[in-house]
Design a protein around this motif. Structure first.
Motif, PDB file in Angstrom:
ATOM      1  N   ALA A 176       0.831  -1.205   0.000  1.00  0.00           N
ATOM      2  CA  ALA A 176       0.000   0.000   0.000  1.00  0.00           C
ATOM      3  C   ALA A 176       0.866   1.256   0.000  1.00  0.00           C
ATOM      4  O   ALA A 176       0.498   2.275  -0.601  1.00  0.00           O
ATOM      5  CB  ALA A 176      -0.942   0.000   1.200  1.00  0.00           C
ATOM      6  N   LEU A 177       2.016   1.189   0.649  1.00  0.00           N
ATOM      7  CA  LEU A 177       2.932   2.320   0.655  1.00  0.00           C
ATOM      8  C   LEU A 177       3.561   2.548  -0.715  1.00  0.00           C
ATOM      9  O   LEU A 177       4.186   3.589  -0.944  1.00  0.00           O
ATOM     10  CB  LEU A 177       4.024   2.125   1.709  1.00  0.00           C
ATOM     11  CG  LEU A 177       3.545   2.112   3.166  1.00  0.00           C
ATOM     12  CD1 LEU A 177       4.734   1.937   4.116  1.00  0.00           C
ATOM     13  CD2 LEU A 177       2.785   3.380   3.504  1.00  0.00           C
ATOM     14  N   MET A 178       3.410   1.575  -1.621  1.00  0.00           N
ATOM     15  CA  MET A 178       3.875   1.748  -2.986  1.00  0.00           C
ATOM     16  C   MET A 178       3.251   2.991  -3.612  1.00  0.00           C
ATOM     17  O   MET A 178       3.883   3.670  -4.430  1.00  0.00           O
ATOM     18  CB  MET A 178       3.498   0.516  -3.816  1.00  0.00           C
ATOM     19  CG  MET A 178       3.826   0.604  -5.287  1.00  0.00           C
ATOM     20  SD  MET A 178       3.438  -0.944  -6.163  1.00  0.00           S
ATOM     21  CE  MET A 178       1.643  -0.951  -6.109  1.00  0.00           C
ATOM     22  N   ALA A 179       2.012   3.308  -3.235  1.00  0.00           N
ATOM     23  CA  ALA A 179       1.339   4.475  -3.799  1.00  0.00           C
ATOM     24  C   ALA A 179       2.119   5.740  -3.484  1.00  0.00           C
ATOM     25  O   ALA A 179       2.411   6.554  -4.368  1.00  0.00           O
ATOM     26  CB  ALA A 179      -0.073   4.564  -3.231  1.00  0.00           C
ATOM     27  N   GLU A 180       2.458   5.910  -2.225  1.00  0.00           N
ATOM     28  CA  GLU A 180       3.234   7.090  -1.843  1.00  0.00           C
ATOM     29  C   GLU A 180       4.651   7.007  -2.385  1.00  0.00           C
ATOM     30  O   GLU A 180       5.212   7.995  -2.873  1.00  0.00           O
ATOM     31  CB  GLU A 180       3.268   7.234  -0.325  1.00  0.00           C
ATOM     32  CG  GLU A 180       4.015   8.479   0.119  1.00  0.00           C
ATOM     33  CD  GLU A 180       3.882   8.747   1.605  1.00  0.00           C
ATOM     34  OE1 GLU A 180       4.590   9.642   2.088  1.00  0.00           O
ATOM     35  OE2 GLU A 180       3.084   8.067   2.269  1.00  0.00           O
ATOM     36  N   THR A 181       5.244   5.815  -2.345  1.00  0.00           N
ATOM     37  CA  THR A 181       6.621   5.641  -2.793  1.00  0.00           C
ATOM     38  C   THR A 181       6.806   6.048  -4.245  1.00  0.00           C
ATOM     39  O   THR A 181       7.750   6.758  -4.600  1.00  0.00           O
ATOM     40  CB  THR A 181       7.035   4.167  -2.624  1.00  0.00           C
ATOM     41  OG1 THR A 181       6.903   3.806  -1.248  1.00  0.00           O
ATOM     42  CG2 THR A 181       8.464   3.948  -3.065  1.00  0.00           C
ATOM     43  N   PHE A 182       5.902   5.600  -5.114  1.00  0.00           N
ATOM     44  CA  PHE A 182       6.075   5.813  -6.548  1.00  0.00           C
ATOM     45  C   PHE A 182       5.242   6.945  -7.129  1.00  0.00           C
ATOM     46  O   PHE A 182       5.584   7.463  -8.205  1.00  0.00           O
ATOM     47  CB  PHE A 182       5.745   4.527  -7.309  1.00  0.00           C
ATOM     48  CG  PHE A 182       6.768   3.438  -7.143  1.00  0.00           C
ATOM     49  CD1 PHE A 182       7.975   3.483  -7.817  1.00  0.00           C
ATOM     50  CD2 PHE A 182       6.539   2.374  -6.282  1.00  0.00           C
ATOM     51  CE1 PHE A 182       8.934   2.490  -7.664  1.00  0.00           C
ATOM     52  CE2 PHE A 182       7.487   1.369  -6.116  1.00  0.00           C
ATOM     53  CZ  PHE A 182       8.686   1.435  -6.811  1.00  0.00           C
TER      54      PHE A 182
ATOM     55  N   MET B  59      -4.197   0.803  -1.648  1.00  0.00           N
ATOM     56  CA  MET B  59      -4.618   1.756  -0.613  1.00  0.00           C
ATOM     57  C   MET B  59      -6.051   1.474  -0.169  1.00  0.00           C
ATOM     58  O   MET B  59      -6.382   1.589   1.011  1.00  0.00           O
ATOM     59  CB  MET B  59      -4.501   3.184  -1.139  1.00  0.00           C
ATOM     60  CG  MET B  59      -3.085   3.710  -1.233  1.00  0.00           C
ATOM     61  SD  MET B  59      -3.009   5.475  -1.633  1.00  0.00           S
ATOM     62  CE  MET B  59      -3.643   5.467  -3.309  1.00  0.00           C
ATOM     63  N   GLU B  60      -6.889   1.096  -1.125  1.00  0.00           N
ATOM     64  CA  GLU B  60      -8.295   0.878  -0.789  1.00  0.00           C
ATOM     65  C   GLU B  60      -8.497  -0.319   0.127  1.00  0.00           C
ATOM     66  O   GLU B  60      -9.355  -0.280   1.022  1.00  0.00           O
ATOM     67  CB  GLU B  60      -9.103   0.706  -2.078  1.00  0.00           C
ATOM     68  CG  GLU B  60      -9.219   1.986  -2.888  1.00  0.00           C
ATOM     69  CD  GLU B  60      -9.955   1.807  -4.201  1.00  0.00           C
ATOM     70  OE1 GLU B  60     -10.337   2.825  -4.809  1.00  0.00           O
ATOM     71  OE2 GLU B  60     -10.150   0.648  -4.625  1.00  0.00           O
TER      72      GLU B  60
ATOM     73  N   SER C 131      11.925   7.005   1.596  1.00  0.00           N
ATOM     74  CA  SER C 131      10.860   7.977   1.834  1.00  0.00           C
ATOM     75  C   SER C 131       9.631   7.349   2.476  1.00  0.00           C
ATOM     76  O   SER C 131       8.806   8.048   3.066  1.00  0.00           O
ATOM     77  CB  SER C 131      10.464   8.663   0.517  1.00  0.00           C
ATOM     78  OG  SER C 131       9.938   7.725  -0.401  1.00  0.00           O
ATOM     79  N   MET C 132       9.504   6.024   2.380  1.00  0.00           N
ATOM     80  CA  MET C 132       8.350   5.361   3.001  1.00  0.00           C
ATOM     81  C   MET C 132       8.601   4.993   4.467  1.00  0.00           C
ATOM     82  O   MET C 132       7.697   4.517   5.154  1.00  0.00           O
ATOM     83  CB  MET C 132       7.980   4.085   2.239  1.00  0.00           C
ATOM     84  CG  MET C 132       8.938   2.931   2.408  1.00  0.00           C
ATOM     85  SD  MET C 132       8.232   1.293   2.010  1.00  0.00           S
ATOM     86  CE  MET C 132       7.851   1.448   0.282  1.00  0.00           C
ATOM     87  N   LEU C 133       9.831   5.237   4.950  1.00  0.00           N
ATOM     88  CA  LEU C 133      10.208   4.732   6.271  1.00  0.00           C
ATOM     89  C   LEU C 133       9.298   5.201   7.402  1.00  0.00           C
ATOM     90  O   LEU C 133       8.898   4.376   8.239  1.00  0.00           O
ATOM     91  CB  LEU C 133      11.663   5.104   6.561  1.00  0.00           C
ATOM     92  CG  LEU C 133      12.285   4.466   7.810  1.00  0.00           C
ATOM     93  CD1 LEU C 133      12.261   2.946   7.706  1.00  0.00           C
ATOM     94  CD2 LEU C 133      13.717   4.961   8.003  1.00  0.00           C
ATOM     95  N   PRO C 134       8.936   6.488   7.503  1.00  0.00           N
ATOM     96  CA  PRO C 134       8.064   6.896   8.623  1.00  0.00           C
ATOM     97  C   PRO C 134       6.744   6.133   8.661  1.00  0.00           C
ATOM     98  O   PRO C 134       6.305   5.689   9.731  1.00  0.00           O
ATOM     99  CB  PRO C 134       7.855   8.393   8.375  1.00  0.00           C
ATOM    100  CG  PRO C 134       9.060   8.816   7.608  1.00  0.00           C
ATOM    101  CD  PRO C 134       9.378   7.656   6.708  1.00  0.00           C
ATOM    102  N   ASN C 135       6.100   5.976   7.499  1.00  0.00           N
ATOM    103  CA  ASN C 135       4.824   5.255   7.474  1.00  0.00           C
ATOM    104  C   ASN C 135       5.004   3.758   7.678  1.00  0.00           C
ATOM    105  O   ASN C 135       4.099   3.077   8.164  1.00  0.00           O
ATOM    106  CB  ASN C 135       4.096   5.513   6.153  1.00  0.00           C
ATOM    107  CG  ASN C 135       3.483   6.903   6.105  1.00  0.00           C
ATOM    108  OD1 ASN C 135       3.191   7.494   7.132  1.00  0.00           O
ATOM    109  ND2 ASN C 135       3.305   7.430   4.915  1.00  0.00           N
ATOM    110  N   LEU C 136       6.167   3.247   7.300  1.00  0.00           N
ATOM    111  CA  LEU C 136       6.443   1.834   7.549  1.00  0.00           C
ATOM    112  C   LEU C 136       6.661   1.590   9.039  1.00  0.00           C
ATOM    113  O   LEU C 136       6.127   0.634   9.616  1.00  0.00           O
ATOM    114  CB  LEU C 136       7.673   1.397   6.754  1.00  0.00           C
ATOM    115  CG  LEU C 136       8.061  -0.082   6.842  1.00  0.00           C
ATOM    116  CD1 LEU C 136       6.971  -0.958   6.229  1.00  0.00           C
ATOM    117  CD2 LEU C 136       9.391  -0.334   6.140  1.00  0.00           C
TER     118      LEU C 136
END
Length: 293
Positions: free
Chosen positions: A137-143, A169-170, A244-249
């Protein structure tokens, strides 16, 4: 990176999609760069087998779910994941035609996932599924939150990845909710599963990338140079694709965490609006990209 905390999403299976995945897609579809192309190819190549594993892990507990809404979410989750497997299978056929050892890789990945299903308890496999779902799901923010990440990518492949990101995400909370409500899973198993999932993702990613670069004809010294040269792009301190995804991970490790605490990316409505108007995932993918920061 900022996300709009006021935007929510519903699980909406979308079928009969056509990304026009054929031999018109160039071999190095990502900026003409072999490494960047193969790292993203490696990220998605095992999705068909992974989706089947996720469906199996959630379906095991389906009859134990009492909440009608969660039952409906599971139904939509299965439909979305099944469609993801079909579309990525279509892209994998393009990779196979380009000389990538797709059949060999998928056979190995299926064996790995089947072994996990046998060796781990159903609850731990579900915990792993919830972890993998959070990661993807974090792929959305990542890419797709930043325009520079996917700049120069072939629009058809970018649209495929964008649609997958939208639907991840959904349904990102479904496996997590089944884990908590039906499997009665706890905190420590959840965080152990996430740690293992992250290790597995990056080991598999680098192995698959290197395997495809070998098939492309790159020798060991050149491949090592490519890996080292791209470390800042992937793991740079501010704008690395994965760093860049680290905080949400890391938020997943907080007691009391729930995936819905993290809202969808700001350009999610642009994809939804474009798709609802056109029923065309390619136009929706372009809208998602153009609305990125």
């Amino acid at each position: 990176m900022q996300i709009n905390q006021n935007i929510t999403s519903d699980i909406k299976p979308r079928e009969q999609l056509d990304f026009k995945l054929n031999n018109e897609i160039p071999k190095y579809w990502f900026r003409g760069d072999a490494y960047k192309t193969r790292i993203v190819d490696g990220f998605q190549l095992a999705f068909p087998e992974g989706e089947r594993y996720f469906i199996t892990s959630v379906r095991f507990f389906r009859d134990m779910v009492q909440d009608p809404q969660l039952q409906e979410d599971i139904r939509c989750f299965i439909r979305q994941e099944g469609q993801h497997g079909m579309m990525h299978t279509a892209f994998n056929k393009v990779l196979a035609e380009q000389g990538m050892p797709v059949e060999k890789i998928l056979k190995r990945e299926k064996g790995n996932l089947d072994r996990m299903t046998r060796q781990y308890s159903p609850r731990f496999n579900l915990a792993l599924t919830a972890a993998f779902e959070h990661f993807t799901a974090l792929m959305a923010e990542t890419f797709f939150a930043r325009k520079d990440v996917m700049a120069g990518a072939h629009p058809r492949v970018r649209a495929l990845m964008g649609w997958h990101a939208i639907e991840e995400m959904e349904h990102r909370a479904v496996a997590f909710d089944v884990y908590q409500k039906a499997a009665k899973g706890g905190y420590w198993m959840r965080v152990m599963a996430m740690t293992l999932a992250v290790v597995k993702v990056f080991i598999a990613l680098y192995k698959l990338t290197d395997e495809m670069l070998v098939a492309d004809g790159f020798k060991l010294g050149k491949r090592l140079t490519m890996h080292l040269k791209n470390l800042p792009w992937l793991f740079g301190p501010r704008k690395g694709v994965f760093s860049s995804m680290l905080p949400n991970l890391l938020a997943y490790y907080k007691p009391g965490f729930h995936p819905n605490q993290q809202a969808v990316i700001h350009n999610y409505p642009a994809w939804i609006a474009a798709y609802e108007q056109s029923n065309d995932p390619l136009l929706a993918g372009e809208a998602l990209y153009q609305a990125a920061f």
